[in-house]
Design a protein around this motif. Structure first.
Motif, mmCIF file in Angstrom:
data_model
loop_
_atom_site.group_PDB
_atom_site.id
_atom_site.type_symbol
_atom_site.label_atom_id
_atom_site.label_comp_id
_atom_site.label_asym_id
_atom_site.label_seq_id
_atom_site.Cartn_x
_atom_site.Cartn_y
_atom_site.Cartn_z
ATOM 1 N N GLU A 30 44.765 36.485 52.379
ATOM 2 C CA GLU A 30 45.579 35.279 52.533
ATOM 3 C C GLU A 30 44.989 34.109 51.770
ATOM 4 O O GLU A 30 45.701 33.345 51.107
ATOM 5 N N ILE A 31 43.661 33.964 51.827
ATOM 6 C CA ILE A 31 42.983 32.872 51.111
ATOM 7 C C ILE A 31 43.231 32.979 49.612
ATOM 8 O O ILE A 31 43.515 31.987 48.934
ATOM 9 N N LEU A 32 43.132 34.204 49.085
ATOM 10 C CA LEU A 32 43.364 34.379 47.647
ATOM 11 C C LEU A 32 44.827 34.133 47.302
ATOM 12 O O LEU A 32 45.134 33.517 46.273
ATOM 13 N N GLU A 33 45.718 34.608 48.132
ATOM 14 C CA GLU A 33 47.140 34.417 47.872
ATOM 15 C C GLU A 33 47.509 32.941 47.862
ATOM 16 O O GLU A 33 48.287 32.478 47.016
ATOM 17 N N GLU A 34 46.944 32.181 48.796
ATOM 18 C CA GLU A 34 47.268 30.758 48.923
ATOM 19 C C GLU A 34 46.376 29.887 48.049
ATOM 20 O O GLU A 34 46.559 28.666 48.014
ATOM 21 N N ARG A 35 45.413 30.504 47.360
ATOM 22 C CA ARG A 35 44.483 29.772 46.497
ATOM 23 C C ARG A 35 43.771 28.650 47.272
ATOM 24 O O ARG A 35 43.717 27.507 46.822
ATOM 25 N N GLU A 36 43.221 29.011 48.427
ATOM 26 C CA GLU A 36 42.447 28.036 49.208
ATOM 27 C C GLU A 36 41.085 27.881 48.535
ATOM 28 O O GLU A 36 40.154 28.662 48.758
ATOM 29 N N THR A 37 40.982 26.862 47.728
ATOM 30 C CA THR A 37 39.872 26.703 46.795
ATOM 31 C C THR A 37 38.507 26.773 47.462
ATOM 32 O O THR A 37 37.569 27.383 46.931
ATOM 33 N N ARG A 38 38.376 26.184 48.627
ATOM 34 C CA ARG A 38 37.059 26.094 49.268
ATOM 35 C C ARG A 38 36.469 27.466 49.595
ATOM 36 O O ARG A 38 35.254 27.620 49.671
ATOM 37 N N TYR A 39 37.328 28.456 49.810
ATOM 38 C CA TYR A 39 36.835 29.748 50.302
ATOM 39 C C TYR A 39 37.137 30.904 49.345
ATOM 40 O O TYR A 39 36.994 32.067 49.719
ATOM 41 N N LEU A 40 37.560 30.590 48.138
ATOM 42 C CA LEU A 40 37.946 31.648 47.214
ATOM 43 C C LEU A 40 36.794 32.603 46.901
ATOM 44 O O LEU A 40 36.969 33.824 46.879
ATOM 45 N N LEU A 41 35.615 32.050 46.635
ATOM 46 C CA LEU A 41 34.475 32.916 46.310
ATOM 47 C C LEU A 41 34.160 33.866 47.449
ATOM 48 O O LEU A 41 33.951 35.068 47.236
ATOM 49 N N ALA A 42 34.126 33.347 48.666
ATOM 50 C CA ALA A 42 33.839 34.189 49.833
ATOM 51 C C ALA A 42 34.922 35.249 50.011
ATOM 52 O O ALA A 42 34.635 36.413 50.333
ATOM 53 N N ALA A 43 36.181 34.861 49.785
ATOM 54 C CA ALA A 43 37.282 35.805 49.948
ATOM 55 C C ALA A 43 37.201 36.931 48.923
ATOM 56 O O ALA A 43 37.383 38.110 49.259
ATOM 57 N N VAL A 44 36.934 36.578 47.682
ATOM 58 C CA VAL A 44 36.850 37.593 46.628
ATOM 59 C C VAL A 44 35.691 38.554 46.903
ATOM 60 O O VAL A 44 35.826 39.777 46.759
ATOM 61 N N ARG A 45 34.549 38.020 47.302
ATOM 62 C CA ARG A 45 33.403 38.890 47.616
ATOM 63 C C ARG A 45 33.744 39.837 48.761
ATOM 64 O O ARG A 45 33.372 41.016 48.740
ATOM 65 N N TRP A 63 43.571 37.542 38.432
ATOM 66 C CA TRP A 63 42.839 37.259 37.200
ATOM 67 C C TRP A 63 43.696 36.490 36.205
ATOM 68 O O TRP A 63 43.189 35.676 35.434
ATOM 69 N N GLU A 64 44.989 36.731 36.212
ATOM 70 C CA GLU A 64 45.885 36.096 35.235
ATOM 71 C C GLU A 64 46.090 34.611 35.502
ATOM 72 O O GLU A 64 46.678 33.912 34.675
ATOM 73 N N ASP A 65 45.628 34.117 36.646
ATOM 74 C CA ASP A 65 45.787 32.698 36.985
ATOM 75 C C ASP A 65 44.762 31.880 36.192
ATOM 76 O O ASP A 65 43.570 31.881 36.490
ATOM 77 N N ASP A 66 45.235 31.166 35.192
ATOM 78 C CA ASP A 66 44.335 30.407 34.323
ATOM 79 C C ASP A 66 43.696 29.214 35.018
ATOM 80 O O ASP A 66 42.750 28.613 34.482
ATOM 81 N N GLU A 67 44.187 28.851 36.183
ATOM 82 C CA GLU A 67 43.654 27.683 36.873
ATOM 83 C C GLU A 67 42.460 28.023 37.769
ATOM 84 O O GLU A 67 41.841 27.125 38.332
ATOM 85 N N LEU A 68 42.148 29.284 37.907
ATOM 86 C CA LEU A 68 40.972 29.660 38.690
ATOM 87 C C LEU A 68 39.703 29.210 37.976
ATOM 88 O O LEU A 68 39.588 29.331 36.759
ATOM 89 N N GLU A 69 38.741 28.720 38.743
ATOM 90 C CA GLU A 69 37.474 28.275 38.167
ATOM 91 C C GLU A 69 36.671 29.473 37.645
ATOM 92 O O GLU A 69 36.779 30.588 38.190
ATOM 93 N N PRO A 70 35.844 29.271 36.603
ATOM 94 C CA PRO A 70 35.049 30.379 36.048
ATOM 95 C C PRO A 70 34.229 31.161 37.082
ATOM 96 O O PRO A 70 34.199 32.394 37.010
ATOM 97 N N PRO A 71 33.569 30.493 38.063
ATOM 98 C CA PRO A 71 32.810 31.289 39.043
ATOM 99 C C PRO A 71 33.688 32.251 39.839
ATOM 100 O O PRO A 71 33.246 33.351 40.187
#
Length: 341
Positions: A30-45, A63-71
């Motif tokens: 859900e975090i990745l789908e909604e692009r909840e920026t604060r928790y994206l790294l934790a969600a992906v891991r 991955w195709e979302d160009d607005e995602l931060e490099p980390p």
């Protein structure tokens, strides 16, 4: 997470990852789908650790979302490697070959391709292993170490010839993974001629692990040859004692005893440092020689080895030191080690 401090939510993710609990997988999607920026790294891991086919598909799409931060993008590539889903191969190959992606992304993509264990990735890794960036070449070579085909192994052996130390070091690690016996002649050359100490040291250690009897004898000759640098001889001493044929140990001990008697103790000190780092029974004759050395620091070092290895067979020798050694520090250290048996 809407009602809790960010640091507390982050700690919860860390805990769930540490205890290998998949409780947070649904929240992570859900975090990745909604692009909840604060928790994206934790969600992906979390998705990389516990996910499957649906999570891999979501990560590939994200991955195709160009607005995602490099980390976050880097974390997605690492997660795809952890998931080991072959449907991510094409994306990972494109990233590894791309001259426009960052070095980190390309290196992570190579690492992920190695983890896939999909032979279809080998041509891409071979192509990347001859590219312009030594960091990416090294990542590709190390990834090829996960594969056992003749093409992959041949590419790794070519990596041992690379002009850059990073790539040659990666090739040695790859040979270690694959245990490619055909790389032994290359390793022998590295032991004698490579210009980088780290590569020569690593080649010595690996050669001792995978060598035939003939190659073990080569390493023994190298260790005994006084024309070779003493630090490399020390590495060879330690490697043979740790991994080599026990029939070779007697020759090492004779050379050790000879160096102990010499007026200039620089060689002996280096050999002592090397063999004392090996925590195996094969070192015991060397430790016994040190217990009678005229230098109290050598006797102290031997006691430390005995204590660290809980070598109770040295009890009589330690008791003799406690009773008779001329150095108070040695007597006390021997008594301490003896008391632990």
């Amino acid at each position: 997470r809407d009602d809790q401090a960010d640091v507390l939510v982050g700690a919860a993710f860390t805990y769930l990852l540490d205890v290998k609990a998949d409780n947070a997988l649904e929240e992570s999607r859900e975090i990745l789908e909604e692009r909840e920026t604060r928790y994206l790294l934790a969600a992906v891991r979390t998705m990389g650790q516990f996910g499957g086919e649906p999570e891999a598909a979501q990560l590939i799409k994200a991955w195709e979302d160009d607005e995602l931060e490099p980390p976050v993008k880097e974390a997605i590539v690492r997660a795809l490697g952890t998931l080991k889903r072959t449907e991510s191969r094409e994306l990972l190959e494109d990233l590894a070959k791309s001259e426009t992606e960052s070095k980190i992304i390309r290196m992570n993509a190579c690492d992920a391709l190695g983890k896939l264990s999909d032979d279809r990735a080998i041509p891409t890794l071979i192509q990347v292993s001859t590219g312009s960036d030594p960091n990416v070449r090294a990542a590709a070579i190390e990834a090829l170490g996960q594969y056992t085909t003749s093409r992959a192994r041949a590419a790794v052996r070519e990596g041992l010839r690379d002009s850059h130390v990073l790539v040659r070091s990666a090739a040695i690690r790859a040979v270690e993974k694959s245990e490619d016996s055909e790389a032994i002649p290359f390793l022998r050359y590295k032991v004698v001629y490579d210009p980088e100490k780290t590569v020569r040291d690593a080649s010595i250690r690996l050669l001792a692990r995978i060598s035939t009897k003939k190659d073990a004898e080569f390493l023994l000759e190298f260790a005994l040859d006084k024309k070779n640098g003493i630090s490399f001889r020390g590495q060879a001493f330690a490697a043979i004692l740790e991994h080599g044929d026990p029939s070779l140990h007697g020759s090492l001990l004779s050379a050790f005893n000879e160096a102990q008697k010499e007026k200039d103790r620089a060689v002996f000190t280096t050999l002592v440092r090397a063999v004392s780092a090996v925590d195996k029974k094969s070192v015991e004759p060397f430790i016994r020689a040190l217990l009678t050395d005229t230098d109290f620091s050598m006797r102290m070092g031997a006691i430390v080895w005995i204590d660290r290895n809980k070598a109770s067979s040295f009890g009589p020798e330690l008791q003799k030191l406690v009773d008779n050694d001329t150095n108070e520090a040695v007597r006390k250290r021997a008594a301490l080690a003896l008391g632990r048996f």
